[in-house]
Design an enzyme around this catalytic site. Structure first.
Site, PDB file in Angstrom:
ATOM      1  N   GLY A  57       0.801  -1.271  -0.017  1.00 37.12           N
ATOM      2  CA  GLY A  57      -0.068  -0.230   0.190  1.00 37.12           C
ATOM      3  C   GLY A  57       0.833   1.250  -0.036  1.00 37.12           C
ATOM      4  O   GLY A  57       2.039   1.125  -0.227  1.00 37.12           O
ATOM      5  N   HIS A 109       2.060   4.437  -5.318  1.00 37.11           N
ATOM      6  CA  HIS A 109       2.792   5.450  -6.152  1.00 37.11           C
ATOM      7  C   HIS A 109       2.863   4.742  -7.476  1.00 37.11           C
ATOM      8  O   HIS A 109       2.086   3.741  -7.724  1.00 37.11           O
ATOM      9  CB  HIS A 109       4.062   5.965  -5.721  1.00 37.11           C
ATOM     10  N   HIS A 139       3.744   1.241  -8.302  1.00 30.26           N
ATOM     11  CA  HIS A 139       3.063   0.301  -8.155  1.00 30.26           C
ATOM     12  C   HIS A 139       1.908   0.330  -9.451  1.00 30.26           C
ATOM     13  O   HIS A 139       1.528  -1.032  -9.753  1.00 30.26           O
ATOM     14  CB  HIS A 139       1.978   0.481  -6.954  1.00 30.26           C
ATOM     15  N   ARG A 174       8.666   4.428   1.213  1.00 33.66           N
ATOM     16  CA  ARG A 174       9.333   4.831   2.333  1.00 33.66           C
ATOM     17  C   ARG A 174       9.901   6.329   2.060  1.00 33.66           C
ATOM     18  O   ARG A 174      10.205   7.058   2.953  1.00 33.66           O
ATOM     19  CB  ARG A 174      10.629   3.999   2.720  1.00 33.66           C
TER      20      ARG A 174
END
Ligand code: AMP
Length: 281
Positions: free
Chosen positions: A31, A34, A37, A187
């Site tokens: 999840g 961005h 993905h 991250r």
């Protein structure tokens, strides 16, 4: 897009699709989605009849001192994003659904799991391989899409699929980057604006190494030293590892010949980021 939270419901849908002879494309994620993905979703849509994305922040792949609790989560934004990207189904189980009381079975991919990120994050790939195998068993994909940013992860999943005779084709998709070269990652949201600038050093140092190799450098130790010194020159950065490895088995190489994976993990402040580049000479 339809969101499914129960394993039983997901499996019932999968049975129906299989009976209808539909192919299933699957993208496992944690999840906070961005464009990286979404590039996997787009590839799945091209190649399969039904596209399923999972969002599950998998507790067993985080070490006790890692960021499981604070890992960024935003289901609403992710759902909107997936709808825009054209995913058909979101599988969104909770931890109790994936690991009910009494859970005791784990998967290990020996050798591959202990190198690179596995050295700094003991148990990480055991958690990844276990959850991905569970997700494959639940979603029954014909094709599963992974990003090359997590090169060690894809290699481990490919090995697992071969070793366990899984009927899934594991597809590797290219790394999606910001315009300054930083690989997209959930991250990155942890970075302050100063840290965000410093984080450029990961891709910049890899790019420079690529240029050195293009100019004829073949000594892996020198290439690694060049990357290290670029990173060490950035005050907010601290090297976790920099390695040049054979991409088929992650063994370190002494010479840059054939195809070599240059791969690194770097702390920017307290955020650990990874990146890599494949060189073919
Ligand atoms: P994560 O949510 O970080 O577990 O990532 C889910 C999938 O997205 C993994 O297969 C990652 O390799 C892939 N992914 C993450 N970042 C990128 C990126 N910048 N480019 C391409 N794929 C990515």
């Amino acid at each position: 897009m339809i969101t499914v939270t129960a394993v039983g419901e997901m499996k019932a849908l999968v049975r129906r699709w299989k009976a209808e002879k539909k192919t299933i494309g699957f993208i496992p994620t944690m999840g906070y989605l961005h464009e990286g993905h979404l590039s996997l979703v787009r590839e799945a849509k091209k190649r399969a009849d039904v596209t399923v994305v999972s969002i599950f922040v998998n507790p067993i792949q985080f070490g006790p001192d890692e960021d499981f609790k604070k890992y960024p989560r935003d289901l609403e934004k992710d759902s909107a994003y997936l709808m825009k990207g054209g995913a058909d189904y979101l599988f969104y189980p909770d931890a109790a659904e994936m690991y009910p009381p009494g859970f005791r079975t784990f998967l290990e991919v020996h050798g591959l799991q202990d190198r690179l990120c596995g050295k700094s994050r003991p148990g990480h790939f055991r958690g990844v391989a276990t959850v991905v195998l569970k997700l494959f068993n639940i979603v029954g994909p014909d094709l599963a899409f992974f990003g090359a940013k997590d090169a060690q992860q894809v290699l481990i999943i490919k090995r697992m699929a071969v070793d366990l005779n899984l009927d899934v084709e594991v597809v590797t998709c290219p790394v999606v980057r910001e315009s300054d070269g930083l690989a997209l990652s959930s991250r990155n949201a942890y970075l302050s604006s100063e840290e965000r600038k410093a984080a450029r050093v990961l891709s910049v140092s890899l790019r420079r190494a690529e240029q050195a190799v293009a100019a004829g450098e073949r000594d892996a130790a020198k290439v690694i030293a060049g990357i290290r010194s670029a990173i060490e020159a950035e005050p907010l950065a601290r090297v976790d590892y920099v390695e040049a490895v054979d991409p088929t088995n992650l063994e370190p190489v002494a010479e840059i010949r054939g195809t070599v994976l240059l791969t690194l993990a770097v702390f920017i402040g307290s955020t650990r980021l990874i990146d890599n580049i494949r060189l073919s000479v």
